[in-house]
Design a protein around this motif. Structure first.
Motif, PDB file in Angstrom:
ATOM      1  N   LEU A   1      87.088  20.350  65.819  1.00 38.54           N
ATOM      2  CA  LEU A   1      88.027  19.231  65.966  1.00 38.54           C
ATOM      3  C   LEU A   1      89.329  19.677  66.614  1.00 38.54           C
ATOM      4  CD1 LEU A   1      87.427  17.381  62.576  1.00 38.54           C
ATOM      5  CD2 LEU A   1      86.713  16.644  64.871  1.00 38.54           C
ATOM      6  N   LEU A   2      89.833  20.840  66.220  1.00 40.85           N
ATOM      7  CA  LEU A   2      91.067  21.355  66.823  1.00 40.85           C
ATOM      8  C   LEU A   2      90.867  21.679  68.302  1.00 40.85           C
ATOM      9  CD1 LEU A   2      92.347  23.626  63.934  1.00 40.85           C
ATOM     10  CD2 LEU A   2      93.374  21.489  64.740  1.00 40.85           C
ATOM     11  N   CYS A   3      89.744  22.300  68.633  1.00 38.90           N
ATOM     12  CA  CYS A   3      89.472  22.634  70.036  1.00 38.90           C
ATOM     13  C   CYS A   3      89.350  21.378  70.884  1.00 38.90           C
ATOM     14  CB  CYS A   3      88.201  23.471  70.155  1.00 38.90           C
ATOM     15  SG  CYS A   3      88.416  25.170  69.602  1.00 38.90           S
ATOM     16  N   LEU A   4      88.714  20.341  70.344  1.00 39.72           N
ATOM     17  CA  LEU A   4      88.577  19.093  71.086  1.00 39.72           C
ATOM     18  C   LEU A   4      89.921  18.400  71.279  1.00 39.72           C
ATOM     19  CD1 LEU A   4      85.276  17.656  69.577  1.00 39.72           C
ATOM     20  CD2 LEU A   4      85.619  18.643  71.859  1.00 39.72           C
ATOM     21  N   GLU A   5      90.827  18.543  70.316  1.00 43.62           N
ATOM     22  CA  GLU A   5      92.172  17.981  70.469  1.00 43.62           C
ATOM     23  C   GLU A   5      92.924  18.659  71.594  1.00 43.62           C
ATOM     24  OE1 GLU A   5      94.637  17.982  67.001  1.00 43.62           O
ATOM     25  OE2 GLU A   5      93.168  16.860  65.824  1.00 43.62           O
TER      26      GLU A   5
ATOM     27  N   MET B   1      79.827  10.295  67.864  1.00 47.09           N
ATOM     28  CA  MET B   1      79.635  11.547  67.180  1.00 47.09           C
ATOM     29  C   MET B   1      78.941  12.528  68.131  1.00 47.09           C
ATOM     30  SD  MET B   1      78.249  12.133  63.353  1.00 47.09           S
ATOM     31  CE  MET B   1      79.777  11.488  62.689  1.00 47.09           C
ATOM     32  N   ARG B   2      79.420  13.761  68.162  1.00 47.71           N
ATOM     33  CA  ARG B   2      78.861  14.793  69.043  1.00 47.71           C
ATOM     34  C   ARG B   2      78.272  15.917  68.217  1.00 47.71           C
ATOM     35  NH1 ARG B   2      83.412  15.913  73.410  1.00 47.71           N
ATOM     36  NH2 ARG B   2      81.801  17.281  74.207  1.00 47.71           N
ATOM     37  N   GLU B   3      77.346  16.621  68.809  1.00 54.94           N
ATOM     38  CA  GLU B   3      76.676  17.726  68.137  1.00 54.94           C
ATOM     39  C   GLU B   3      76.894  18.999  68.938  1.00 54.94           C
ATOM     40  OE1 GLU B   3      72.163  18.000  67.660  1.00 54.94           O
ATOM     41  OE2 GLU B   3      72.843  16.824  65.918  1.00 54.94           O
ATOM     42  N   PHE B   4      77.197  20.111  68.252  1.00 53.79           N
ATOM     43  CA  PHE B   4      77.439  21.390  68.907  1.00 53.79           C
ATOM     44  C   PHE B   4      76.563  22.471  68.296  1.00 53.79           C
ATOM     45  CE2 PHE B   4      81.301  18.998  69.569  1.00 53.79           C
ATOM     46  CZ  PHE B   4      81.623  19.271  70.886  1.00 53.79           C
ATOM     47  N   THR B   5      76.150  23.414  69.123  1.00 51.09           N
ATOM     48  CA  THR B   5      75.427  24.589  68.655  1.00 51.09           C
ATOM     49  C   THR B   5      76.438  25.606  68.151  1.00 51.09           C
ATOM     50  OG1 THR B   5      73.630  24.233  70.220  1.00 51.09           O
ATOM     51  CG2 THR B   5      73.893  26.469  69.360  1.00 51.09           C
ATOM     52  N   VAL B   6      76.179  26.183  66.973  1.00 50.49           N
ATOM     53  CA  VAL B   6      77.049  27.196  66.397  1.00 50.49           C
ATOM     54  C   VAL B   6      76.251  28.492  66.271  1.00 50.49           C
ATOM     55  CG1 VAL B   6      78.448  27.846  64.396  1.00 50.49           C
ATOM     56  CG2 VAL B   6      78.309  25.440  65.083  1.00 50.49           C
ATOM     57  N   VAL B   7      76.799  29.571  66.802  1.00 50.71           N
ATOM     58  CA  VAL B   7      76.188  30.891  66.665  1.00 50.71           C
ATOM     59  C   VAL B   7      76.838  31.555  65.458  1.00 50.71           C
ATOM     60  CG1 VAL B   7      75.857  33.140  67.750  1.00 50.71           C
ATOM     61  CG2 VAL B   7      75.771  31.059  69.140  1.00 50.71           C
TER      62      VAL B   7
END
Length: 69
Positions: free
Chosen positions: A45-49, A1-7
């Motif tokens: 998820l789409l960007c990682l794909e 599982m990964r964590e991302f910062t969202v602005v």
């Protein structure tokens, strides 16, 4: 599982706009926070794909500042 910062910002029409600085082109919008968070998870998820798994930059949020010019 990964964590991302969202602005998260609000545009002139009142829409919430979320973007993930670590993933190029990863952004979405919604009318409320619940919908925005659902949409941004889907966008991530789409960007990682599309990108290679190691394409996400290792960015750490340092802070947010307002600058008046």
């Amino acid at each position: 599982m990964r964590e991302f910062t969202v602005v998260i910002e609000r545009d002139e029409d009142g829409w919430l706009v979320g973007s993930v600085p670590a993933l190029r082109g990863c952004h979405t919008q919604a009318g409320n926070m619940e919908e925005l968070l659902e949409n941004i998870r889907e966008a991530i998820l789409l960007c990682l794909e599309v990108e290679e798994d190691d394409a996400a930059e290792s960015l750490t949020l340092v802070g947010v500042h307002r600058v008046t010019v």
